[in-house]
Design a protein around this motif. Sequence first.
Motif, mmCIF file in Angstrom:
data_model
loop_
_atom_site.group_PDB
_atom_site.id
_atom_site.type_symbol
_atom_site.label_atom_id
_atom_site.label_comp_id
_atom_site.label_asym_id
_atom_site.label_seq_id
_atom_site.Cartn_x
_atom_site.Cartn_y
_atom_site.Cartn_z
ATOM 1 N N LYS A 254 -3.446 9.780 -8.494
ATOM 2 C CA LYS A 254 -3.995 8.572 -7.890
ATOM 3 C C LYS A 254 -2.966 7.445 -7.871
ATOM 4 O O LYS A 254 -2.804 6.720 -8.845
ATOM 5 N N PRO A 255 -2.236 7.305 -6.748
ATOM 6 C CA PRO A 255 -1.310 6.172 -6.657
ATOM 7 C C PRO A 255 -2.098 4.863 -6.544
ATOM 8 O O PRO A 255 -3.130 4.819 -5.873
ATOM 9 N N ILE A 256 -1.641 3.838 -7.225
ATOM 10 C CA ILE A 256 -2.323 2.540 -7.136
ATOM 11 C C ILE A 256 -1.455 1.498 -6.440
ATOM 12 O O ILE A 256 -1.945 0.470 -6.015
ATOM 13 N N ALA A 257 -0.163 1.742 -6.389
ATOM 14 C CA ALA A 257 0.704 0.713 -5.820
ATOM 15 C C ALA A 257 2.020 1.306 -5.356
ATOM 16 O O ALA A 257 2.383 2.427 -5.734
ATOM 17 N N ILE A 258 2.702 0.568 -4.523
ATOM 18 C CA ILE A 258 4.095 0.916 -4.248
ATOM 19 C C ILE A 258 4.953 -0.168 -4.866
ATOM 20 O O ILE A 258 4.504 -1.281 -5.134
ATOM 21 N N ARG A 259 6.177 0.200 -5.139
ATOM 22 C CA ARG A 259 7.123 -0.791 -5.651
ATOM 23 C C ARG A 259 8.307 -0.824 -4.687
ATOM 24 O O ARG A 259 8.846 0.220 -4.336
ATOM 25 N N GLY A 260 8.701 -2.023 -4.272
ATOM 26 C CA GLY A 260 9.824 -2.165 -3.358
ATOM 27 C C GLY A 260 9.448 -1.775 -1.932
ATOM 28 O O GLY A 260 8.299 -1.934 -1.508
ATOM 29 N N GLY A 261 10.420 -1.237 -1.246
ATOM 30 C CA GLY A 261 10.180 -0.863 0.143
ATOM 31 C C GLY A 261 10.434 -2.025 1.088
ATOM 32 O O GLY A 261 10.550 -3.171 0.662
ATOM 33 N N ASN A 262 10.542 -1.712 2.380
ATOM 34 C CA ASN A 262 10.758 -2.798 3.343
ATOM 35 C C ASN A 262 9.412 -3.345 3.820
ATOM 36 O O ASN A 262 8.350 -2.904 3.375
ATOM 37 N N LEU A 263 9.474 -4.310 4.693
ATOM 38 C CA LEU A 263 8.259 -5.007 5.125
ATOM 39 C C LEU A 263 7.273 -4.055 5.790
ATOM 40 O O LEU A 263 6.052 -4.152 5.588
ATOM 41 N N VAL A 264 7.825 -3.106 6.574
ATOM 42 C CA VAL A 264 6.970 -2.126 7.257
ATOM 43 C C VAL A 264 6.217 -1.287 6.230
ATOM 44 O O VAL A 264 5.005 -1.079 6.330
ATOM 45 N N HIS A 265 6.953 -0.788 5.212
ATOM 46 C CA HIS A 265 6.329 -0.011 4.142
ATOM 47 C C HIS A 265 5.200 -0.788 3.495
ATOM 48 O O HIS A 265 4.111 -0.272 3.263
ATOM 49 N N GLN A 266 5.517 -2.060 3.187
ATOM 50 C CA GLN A 266 4.563 -2.862 2.424
ATOM 51 C C GLN A 266 3.287 -3.121 3.223
ATOM 52 O O GLN A 266 2.181 -3.027 2.681
ATOM 53 N N THR A 267 3.444 -3.413 4.516
ATOM 54 C CA THR A 267 2.278 -3.651 5.366
ATOM 55 C C THR A 267 1.431 -2.382 5.456
ATOM 56 O O THR A 267 0.206 -2.420 5.312
ATOM 57 N N ALA A 268 2.121 -1.256 5.661
ATOM 58 C CA ALA A 268 1.410 0.025 5.777
ATOM 59 C C ALA A 268 0.685 0.355 4.473
ATOM 60 O O ALA A 268 -0.459 0.819 4.493
ATOM 61 N N ALA A 269 1.336 0.101 3.349
ATOM 62 C CA ALA A 269 0.746 0.420 2.049
ATOM 63 C C ALA A 269 -0.521 -0.404 1.819
ATOM 64 O O ALA A 269 -1.542 0.104 1.381
ATOM 65 N N ARG A 270 -0.414 -1.693 2.153
ATOM 66 C CA ARG A 270 -1.596 -2.554 2.000
ATOM 67 C C ARG A 270 -2.734 -2.037 2.869
ATOM 68 O O ARG A 270 -3.893 -2.077 2.486
ATOM 69 N N GLY A 271 -2.353 -1.513 4.035
ATOM 70 C CA GLY A 271 -3.338 -1.000 4.972
ATOM 71 C C GLY A 271 -4.167 0.140 4.398
ATOM 72 O O GLY A 271 -5.325 0.329 4.757
ATOM 73 N N VAL A 272 -3.574 0.931 3.478
ATOM 74 C CA VAL A 272 -4.348 2.041 2.895
ATOM 75 C C VAL A 272 -4.845 1.697 1.489
ATOM 76 O O VAL A 272 -5.208 2.575 0.709
ATOM 77 N N GLY A 273 -4.819 0.404 1.180
ATOM 78 C CA GLY A 273 -5.421 -0.030 -0.081
ATOM 79 C C GLY A 273 -4.507 0.043 -1.286
ATOM 80 O O GLY A 273 -4.976 0.034 -2.426
ATOM 81 N N LEU A 274 -3.197 0.160 -1.062
ATOM 82 C CA LEU A 274 -2.264 0.159 -2.208
ATOM 83 C C LEU A 274 -1.799 -1.259 -2.499
ATOM 84 O O LEU A 274 -1.681 -2.086 -1.596
ATOM 85 N N LEU A 275 -1.550 -1.514 -3.762
ATOM 86 C CA LEU A 275 -0.956 -2.797 -4.137
ATOM 87 C C LEU A 275 0.536 -2.746 -3.858
ATOM 88 O O LEU A 275 1.132 -1.666 -3.799
ATOM 89 N N VAL A 276 1.128 -3.918 -3.722
ATOM 90 C CA VAL A 276 2.572 -3.961 -3.516
ATOM 91 C C VAL A 276 3.198 -4.715 -4.691
ATOM 92 O O VAL A 276 2.924 -5.894 -4.911
ATOM 93 N N LEU A 277 3.985 -3.985 -5.459
ATOM 94 C CA LEU A 277 4.654 -4.626 -6.600
ATOM 95 C C LEU A 277 6.066 -5.004 -6.192
ATOM 96 O O LEU A 277 6.699 -4.311 -5.388
ATOM 97 N N PRO A 278 6.562 -6.109 -6.714
ATOM 98 C CA PRO A 278 7.935 -6.492 -6.378
ATOM 99 C C PRO A 278 8.928 -5.459 -6.911
ATOM 100 O O PRO A 278 8.655 -4.795 -7.918
ATOM 101 N N ALA A 279 10.045 -5.358 -6.214
ATOM 102 C CA ALA A 279 11.077 -4.418 -6.645
ATOM 103 C C ALA A 279 11.599 -4.816 -8.016
ATOM 104 O O ALA A 279 11.615 -5.993 -8.365
#
Lengths: 247, 271
Positions: A85-110
């Motif tokens: 169960k992934p809960i968040a992504i860390r880092g990534g570019n803006l596209v990654h972060q927007t997409a991740a938020r779209g599927v309900g993942l948190l975005v942690l700073p790099a």
Amino acid sequence: MTQAQNSASDQSTFRVRATFAPLTHLELTNFEPGRFERELEEKAQQAPMFFRESPLVLSLERLADPDLEIDFAQLLDICQRQGIKPIAIRGGNLVHQTAARGVGLLVLPANKPHSGAEPALEPAPKVEAPAAPEPAPARLTKLIDHPVRSGQQIYAAGADLIVTAPVSAGAELLADGHIHVYGPLRGRALAGVLGNTEARIFCRSLEAELVSIAGQYKISEDLQNGSEWRKSVQIMLREDRLVLEPI
Amino acid sequence: MARIITVTSGKGGVGKTTTSASIATGLALRGHKTAVIDFDVGLRNLDLIMNCERRVVYDFVNVINQEANLTQALIKDKHCDNLWILPASQTRDKDALTKEGVERVLNELSERVDYIICDSPAGIEHGAFMAMYFADEAIVVTNPEVSSVRDSDRILGILQSKSRRSELEQEPIKEHLLLTRYNPERVAKGEMLGVQDVQEILSIELLGVIPESKAVLTASNQGIPVIHDDKSDAGQAYADAVARLLGETVEQRFIEAPKKGFLKRMFRGNT
């Protein structure tokens, strides 16, 4: 103090506490759905308990191609099939972060470059080396290696106190944190003097005149009647009462 | 530079002056030039114990106030060479001891002798503080009873925190424990703290154990330091302590109660 705590718990249904829980990071270097699933399955079989019920962070900081396109929905599906169960992504570019938020993942700073994370999957000592000089923000400890005599008072402000020598009757140890005494403790020891109820006292031979944690105390007379007298004990606060436990 | 050794205790009546007189005499008998200073201004006793009270003209306070020089105030001991006494003033109080004055006298004396013994007054007030402040070593005189041990512990704390050596962050004062008025029979009966009990509480090196002895009172009244009485157990115990102070290894005696056997008693006299 007890009263204040009770009334507080009457008014609120929760309290906010900052704690630290381990977070497993899955560092992606590349993402090809088929290969990813195969490898993940292998890993999950090797250590089935390791991933179960544990929050997982997908780290995108080690991507070989930082702008790699990732289908997060597909990625989550794959993870789910393996019980992860992934809960968040860390880092990534803006596209990654927007997409991740779209599927309900948190975005942690790099992570900062020298926060201890490996710069690459291969060990890379050249980056490890500069990481070493930065000390962890450990709590200070006051160390006393000579006897603490009658009439002397030692206060470890904002710190733990370690005494490796005897503490005489008539001497007083104070600490905002824990107190450790490796010689006989014959004087007074007051831990958590600013009200830290988590503070403890550890000693090799309890012969104290008084022990206190966050204001709750026991005097020698009470201590001598217990079975812990002259024994190796730890003293802690449990439900506002001092508890002595052999160690 | 002389070694400055302070004889101190915190508690009164434990045998500081007796010890100062005997240790100073012992060092002198071993050929070391020694001066012994009475810091008990206002209650001077050392001159009585050393039997020189009738020869006191100038005293320690006179030298501090530069009303007399050191040569005028030092009294040569009658019983042995190499020993001088600097008596206290009977008519002043302890505030007469200034830090600068004491330091100047000690510095001047340091150039003349090998050892300076400072006989501290009881208590932890100014007089006792002055006697210990400049010390290189300290002999902590303790009786085997709880209040004396507690006071000694207090003094040890002050020695380590308020002396010149601690202020200058030099090597700390070397501490010696001297247990006086020790009675092994009473220790065996549990009426008195034993050597080990005291050492466990104070955790410092043991310089010696001086047994409770009639010889001590007799010597005091005669004005002859008990170390001169080499037939007495107390005199021998002080001689042992002096030897240890000079770095010799001497086995501890007078710790065990003498066995009642005839042979044992014969041997004890010879050892």
